[in-house]
Enzyme design. Structure first.
Site, PDB file in Angstrom:
ATOM      1  N   CYS A  13       0.867  -1.175   0.000  1.00 40.93           N
ATOM      2  CA  CYS A  13       0.000   0.000   0.000  1.00 40.93           C
ATOM      3  C   CYS A  13       0.904   1.225   0.000  1.00 40.93           C
ATOM      4  O   CYS A  13       2.131   1.084  -0.042  1.00 40.93           O
ATOM      5  CB  CYS A  13      -1.005   0.000   1.150  1.00 40.93           C
ATOM      6  SG  CYS A  13      -0.337   0.141   2.810  1.00 40.93           S
ATOM      7  N   CYS A  87      -1.864   1.626  -4.344  1.00 37.35           N
ATOM      8  CA  CYS A  87      -0.599   2.280  -4.702  1.00 37.35           C
ATOM      9  C   CYS A  87      -0.522   2.583  -6.195  1.00 37.35           C
ATOM     10  O   CYS A  87       0.409   3.229  -6.658  1.00 37.35           O
ATOM     11  CB  CYS A  87       0.605   1.486  -4.229  1.00 37.35           C
ATOM     12  SG  CYS A  87       0.838  -0.104  -5.007  1.00 37.35           S
ATOM     13  N   CYS A  91       3.473   0.620  -8.141  1.00 34.37           N
ATOM     14  CA  CYS A  91       3.826  -0.780  -7.975  1.00 34.37           C
ATOM     15  C   CYS A  91       4.426  -1.323  -9.269  1.00 34.37           C
ATOM     16  O   CYS A  91       3.762  -1.317 -10.296  1.00 34.37           O
ATOM     17  CB  CYS A  91       2.600  -1.606  -7.609  1.00 34.37           C
ATOM     18  SG  CYS A  91       1.857  -1.122  -6.052  1.00 34.37           S
TER      19      CYS A  91
END
Length: 134
Positions: A13, A87, A91
């Site tokens: 996250c 996110c 990522c």
């Protein structure tokens, strides 16, 4: 070290202070040594969310000693399953990995009453994930 028989799951996250830490705590508790568990954040905070720690303590899981960690390419590369939680493009994506994006409210700034349902949702998702890894 992860082996070919032990899947590695990475929870990501933004701050690695709430959702991903709760998910990692549940997977460690429910999965034991059947799974390697990692968590990280694209912009980690300095400390774990105290309300997330309290919510997890209510269900007998201690995440108080965990520290937010920065997301690295190596962590993604080492993982078999990558679970993202808000996110977005931060990522990294690698071919051949299993990705899931869990739409969960961010517990940052919420009181315990509002974090409990997020915690319980995470627990159900982790249990289903673990069943799928078996």
């Amino acid at each position: 070290m992860p082996t070919t028989t032990t899947p590695t799951v990475l929870f990501v996250c933004v701050h690695n202070a709430g959702r991903s830490q709760m998910a990692a705590g549940f997977l460690k508790a429910l999965g034991g040594d059947r799974v390697e568990v990692l968590s990280a954040g694209s912009e980690p905070k300095d400390a774990i969310n105290a309300v997330a720690v309290q919510a997890m303590a209510e269900v007998g899981i201690d995440i108080a000693s965990e520290q937010p960690k920065v997301l690295t390419v190596d962590a993604v590369r080492e993982s078999d399953v990558v679970i993202t939680m808000g996110c977005g493009d931060a990522c990294p994506i690698f071919p051949g990995k299993r990705y899931e994006d869990w739409q969960l409210d961010d517990p940052a700034g919420l009181d315990l009453e509002h974090v409990r349902p997020i915690r319980d949702d995470i627990r159900m998702r982790v249990a289903a994930l673990l069943d799928g890894l078996a």
